[in-house]
Design a protein around this motif. Structure first.
Motif, PDB file in Angstrom:
ATOM      1  N   ALA A 125      66.004 100.207  89.311  1.00  0.00           N
ATOM      2  CA  ALA A 125      66.040  98.861  89.884  1.00  0.00           C
ATOM      3  C   ALA A 125      65.804  98.900  91.396  1.00  0.00           C
ATOM      4  CB  ALA A 125      67.375  98.188  89.564  1.00  0.00           C
ATOM      5  N   ASP A 126      66.352  99.913  92.054  1.00  0.00           N
ATOM      6  CA  ASP A 126      66.153 100.040  93.505  1.00  0.00           C
ATOM      7  C   ASP A 126      64.681 100.273  93.844  1.00  0.00           C
ATOM      8  OD1 ASP A 126      68.778  99.648  94.261  1.00  0.00           O
ATOM      9  OD2 ASP A 126      69.293 101.776  94.191  1.00  0.00           O
ATOM     10  N   VAL A 127      64.057 101.208  93.132  1.00  0.00           N
ATOM     11  CA  VAL A 127      62.623 101.465  93.369  1.00  0.00           C
ATOM     12  C   VAL A 127      61.843 100.169  93.158  1.00  0.00           C
ATOM     13  CG1 VAL A 127      60.571 102.731  92.606  1.00  0.00           C
ATOM     14  CG2 VAL A 127      62.805 103.873  92.589  1.00  0.00           C
ATOM     15  N   PHE A 128      62.128  99.515  92.049  1.00  0.00           N
ATOM     16  CA  PHE A 128      61.426  98.294  91.650  1.00  0.00           C
ATOM     17  C   PHE A 128      61.629  97.192  92.695  1.00  0.00           C
ATOM     18  CE2 PHE A 128      61.219  94.809  88.181  1.00  0.00           C
ATOM     19  CZ  PHE A 128      59.851  94.693  88.343  1.00  0.00           C
ATOM     20  N   CYS A 129      62.850  97.083  93.169  1.00  0.00           N
ATOM     21  CA  CYS A 129      63.206  96.060  94.147  1.00  0.00           C
ATOM     22  C   CYS A 129      62.386  96.209  95.433  1.00  0.00           C
ATOM     23  CB  CYS A 129      64.695  96.190  94.447  1.00  0.00           C
ATOM     24  SG  CYS A 129      65.307  94.997  95.616  1.00  0.00           S
ATOM     25  N   TYR A 130      62.296  97.433  95.938  1.00  0.00           N
ATOM     26  CA  TYR A 130      61.526  97.671  97.169  1.00  0.00           C
ATOM     27  C   TYR A 130      60.026  97.502  96.927  1.00  0.00           C
ATOM     28  CZ  TYR A 130      65.469  99.184 100.021  1.00  0.00           C
ATOM     29  OH  TYR A 130      66.618  99.221 100.755  1.00  0.00           O
ATOM     30  N   LEU A 131      59.598  97.827  95.713  1.00  0.00           N
ATOM     31  CA  LEU A 131      58.190  97.628  95.364  1.00  0.00           C
ATOM     32  C   LEU A 131      57.859  96.131  95.418  1.00  0.00           C
ATOM     33  CD1 LEU A 131      56.114  99.788  94.495  1.00  0.00           C
ATOM     34  CD2 LEU A 131      56.637  99.248  92.126  1.00  0.00           C
TER      35      LEU A 131
END
Lengths: 126, 126, 126, 126
Positions: free
Chosen positions: C75-81
């Motif tokens: 979710a963190d990776v996705f959020c920054y993406l």
């Protein structure tokens, strides 16, 4: 070739090569520690790419050609690490010695024998 | 403390410390080059984290406390790099010298003065 | 909870949540694409850390608790993406569709069946 | 082209494209979560490479051509993230929603207004 070798060359000598290379090109203007930390991470990913689809045991048995490519990537990571040490005036050998002392306290050999990774522990089989 | 310092310590001496640390814990079983390449990249990201929200110019002016934290992370990257050199039997000083020779050919000082980054070139202002 | 789910939620809806979160905190001032690219890489390394010492086959069989931790990192990776897509005004679904079309040309199914990784090919056994 | 767009396409639809692409090539055998986590990190580094030597403010003003390259790299990160969600059967929208709820608790808007990054806080000027 100045005949560098792990058995005789000091980190000071290697760092001097990096410093001269950077100065001859007037590249210190780009070498903020922030940018250099990105460079270390980018080169680390290129190093990792060589092992991406290999099984762990396969990664021990790579060809001489592949070893040379891997050595090049390791040199890149190392080079940027020394560029950062130059910029921040950090003695890498001392930093290493200090960190290893911490690691020895955190992971006493008796207790962690065969049970953990260096920095991010993982019980082997339970 | 064995009194390591960049001005006198060789990479061989540092690599020996890593080797003994790993062997005392019987951790070579986890140290496939694949796993170690992941470790280098993970530690590189932790190093980068210290600079994530700083402006490049701010990253030159970090506190002594922050410098110590950064030095710890650099030691971690360096430590895993040496563990990998140990596993693959790569002389890091020689690999570095060879790669720097390539870099000098790729980026002649006259041509690239003030114009590019070390490995991933970037025109300064055009 | 607004009841998001992969089967019905659009990327637009998710991106709106990120945008509002960022705006409520006045954090766009930190969200240069450069900084956000570092954030994506840092979170990707934290995701990787969960699998660092596992054998590939072990990584399929992680506990429900570990799955929840991994989902958080994803979710963190996705959020920054998505934060980056917001800053650069990039339609991620369209970018994905375009890239997959390139991948299909680069890796025709007939030719690469059982033989390569998605983006960085690796012959299986030769 | 199936006409994907962030405003209408669900993550389920995008994940189905990834699943079919992988199955048509019989590549699930390489897609251990461990390997996929490496892929996410490698693509994240390639994304970061585009911004390596730019000043943060320059990274907002990249050319249309560069935007397209960046979009390609973002698609790669996203693609592997969905491949991992497929392998681990994780609903990414739900994981995102859950993580954002945690972020809202950790960083109340009133308290953190203009003062921190999304996940790794940093006081702005003190």
């Amino acid at each position: 070739m100045s005949g560098f070798s792990d058995s005789v060359t000091s980190l000071h000598d290697l760092r001097t090569v990096v410093r001269e290379f950077v100065d001859e090109r007037d590249w210190r203007q780009f070498h903020s520690p922030k940018n250099l930390s990105m460079s270390v991470a980018i080169e680390a990913a290129e190093l990792m790419e060589h092992f991406q689809w290999l099984r762990p045991e396969e990664s021990h048995q790579i060809s001489a050609e592949k070893i040379a490519e891997v050595a090049d990537e390791m040199a890149d990571v190392f080079c940027y690490l020394m560029a950062m040490a130059n910029e921040l005036d950090i003695d890498l050998s001392q930093a290493f010695e200090r960190k290893m002392a911490k690691n020895r306290m955190k992971y006493p050999a008796v207790e962690f024998r065969g049970r953990f990774g260096i920095d991010d522990p993982k019980p082997v089989s339970e």
